[in-house]
Design a protein around this motif. Structure first.
Motif, short mmCIF file in Angstrom:
data_model
loop_
_atom_site.label_atom_id
_atom_site.label_comp_id
_atom_site.label_asym_id
_atom_site.label_seq_id
_atom_site.Cartn_x
_atom_site.Cartn_y
_atom_site.Cartn_z
N SER A 5 8.09 7.71 -27.57
CA SER A 5 7.22 7.78 -26.40
C SER A 5 6.21 6.65 -26.47
O SER A 5 5.98 6.08 -27.54
CB SER A 5 6.50 9.14 -26.32
OG SER A 5 5.65 9.31 -27.45
N SER A 6 5.59 6.34 -25.34
CA SER A 6 4.63 5.24 -25.30
C SER A 6 3.81 5.35 -24.02
O SER A 6 4.35 5.72 -22.96
CB SER A 6 5.36 3.90 -25.35
OG SER A 6 4.48 2.84 -25.02
N PRO A 7 2.51 5.00 -24.06
CA PRO A 7 1.72 4.96 -22.83
C PRO A 7 2.19 3.84 -21.90
O PRO A 7 1.84 3.84 -20.72
CB PRO A 7 0.30 4.69 -23.33
CG PRO A 7 0.46 4.11 -24.70
CD PRO A 7 1.69 4.74 -25.26
N ASN A 8 2.99 2.92 -22.41
CA ASN A 8 3.54 1.82 -21.60
C ASN A 8 4.99 2.06 -21.21
O ASN A 8 5.70 1.13 -20.81
CB ASN A 8 3.45 0.50 -22.38
CG ASN A 8 2.03 0.15 -22.78
OD1 ASN A 8 1.62 0.41 -23.91
ND2 ASN A 8 1.27 -0.42 -21.87
N ASP A 9 5.43 3.31 -21.30
CA ASP A 9 6.83 3.65 -21.03
C ASP A 9 7.16 3.51 -19.55
O ASP A 9 6.57 4.17 -18.69
CB ASP A 9 7.08 5.10 -21.50
CG ASP A 9 8.55 5.47 -21.44
OD1 ASP A 9 9.38 4.63 -21.06
OD2 ASP A 9 8.88 6.63 -21.79
N LEU A 10 8.14 2.67 -19.25
CA LEU A 10 8.60 2.46 -17.87
C LEU A 10 9.75 3.38 -17.49
O LEU A 10 10.05 3.55 -16.31
CB LEU A 10 9.03 0.99 -17.71
CG LEU A 10 9.54 0.53 -16.36
CD1 LEU A 10 8.45 0.59 -15.30
CD2 LEU A 10 10.10 -0.89 -16.45
#
Length: 280
Positions: free
Chosen positions: A80-85
């Motif tokens: 997961s990532s806060p920059n996940d597109l």
């Protein structure tokens, strides 16, 4: 909902950080472009990815996606990532068959939520081969094999990279000069490196390195294999200078650098010793 990557090993092999060799068949498959950059307009960004099959058999494939980043050492696939597109991507088609010698196009549309903050959103796009599963006890009719990938960057807002060279050192075990570059900007860029090496004011060597990805709000080692075949290092302090060049949309950048690093006699001894662990 697009399927997330179930196995990242083939994907890591593609980027040169895995250990299992890619089958010859997969080397006849290609994806272009390998890197896609888009500026979101009215919350949307579109693009086309071409998949070519130069093999002698049909290639049945499915689209998968995953969040990713780059660490100091290289590519890193994330859960997961806060920059996940990936939640905002739509592909057409999601599954396809590519005949021998043909190229198929896959279109994508990134639809960002109005509530999303400004920033860069990223996804790793993967084309995975679907093969028939002959195991009668298996629940699925197909299994996943070869994986080929590219990366998608969508920028929401006016963003730019801000690069700074931090330091350099010599890694004797890897036989590399490592230049640490920090990117405090909110946009990823890929920088080319032109470098010069000198000692006591005398030129030693020079060279150029193709693009290295430096992730937004992160740092990365630019790694230069050294010394070349037939060359040796001597202990002492070296001056490492040059410049980084990058071509950001509509505006490029140039960053000169001039840093020192030291090579000890222990480094020389380590560098000349045969490796105790075989490379995999």
């Amino acid at each position: 909902m697009l399927k997330k990557l179930p196995n990242i090993l083939p994907l890591l092999c593609f980027f040169g950080v895995g250990f299992t060799p890619i089958p010859a068949y997969s080397q006849q498959l290609s994806v272009t472009p390998l890197v896609i950059e888009r500026q979101a307009e009215s919350g949307q960004a579109r693009g086309v990815i071409d998949v070519s099959n130069a093999s002698d058999k049909p290639f049945r494939a499915r689209v998968s996606v995953a969040p990713f980043t780059y660490s100091r050492e290289g590519l890193k696939v994330l859960e997961s990532s806060p920059n996940d597109l990936t939640p905002y991507l739509v592909f057409s088609p999601r599954e396809l068959v590519i005949a021998p010698g043909e190229t198929r196009s896959i279109r994508f549309n990134a639809r960002l939520l109005p509530s999303l903050p400004q920033g860069e959103y990223r996804a790793m796009f993967s084309i995975e081969e679907l093969t028939e599963n002959n195991d009668s006890t298996a629940e699925n009719e197909v299994s996943l094999a070869v994986t080929i990938v590219s990366t998608i960057f969508v920028r929401n807002g006016e963003l730019a990279p801000i690069l700074k060279v931090e330091n350099a050192f010599y890694d004797a075990k890897a036989k590399e000069i490592r230049l640490l570059v920090n990117n405090t900007g909110k946009a990823t860029t890929r920088a080319k490196t032109e470098w010069n090496l000198s000692q006591n004011g005398k030129p030693v060597n020079s060279g150029k390195l193709e693009e290295t990805t430096i992730i937004a709000e992160g740092d990365r080692y630019i790694r230069i294999a050294y010394p070349p075949q037939g060359k040796t290092l001597t202990p002492g302090t070296y001056q490492f200078s040059g410049q980084l060049k990058w071509d950001f949309p509509n505006k490029g950048g140039i960053l000169p650098f001039n840093v020192n690093f030291s090579v000890s006699q222990e480094d020389i001894n380590t560098e000349t010793k045969p490796s105790q662990t075989p490379r995999r």
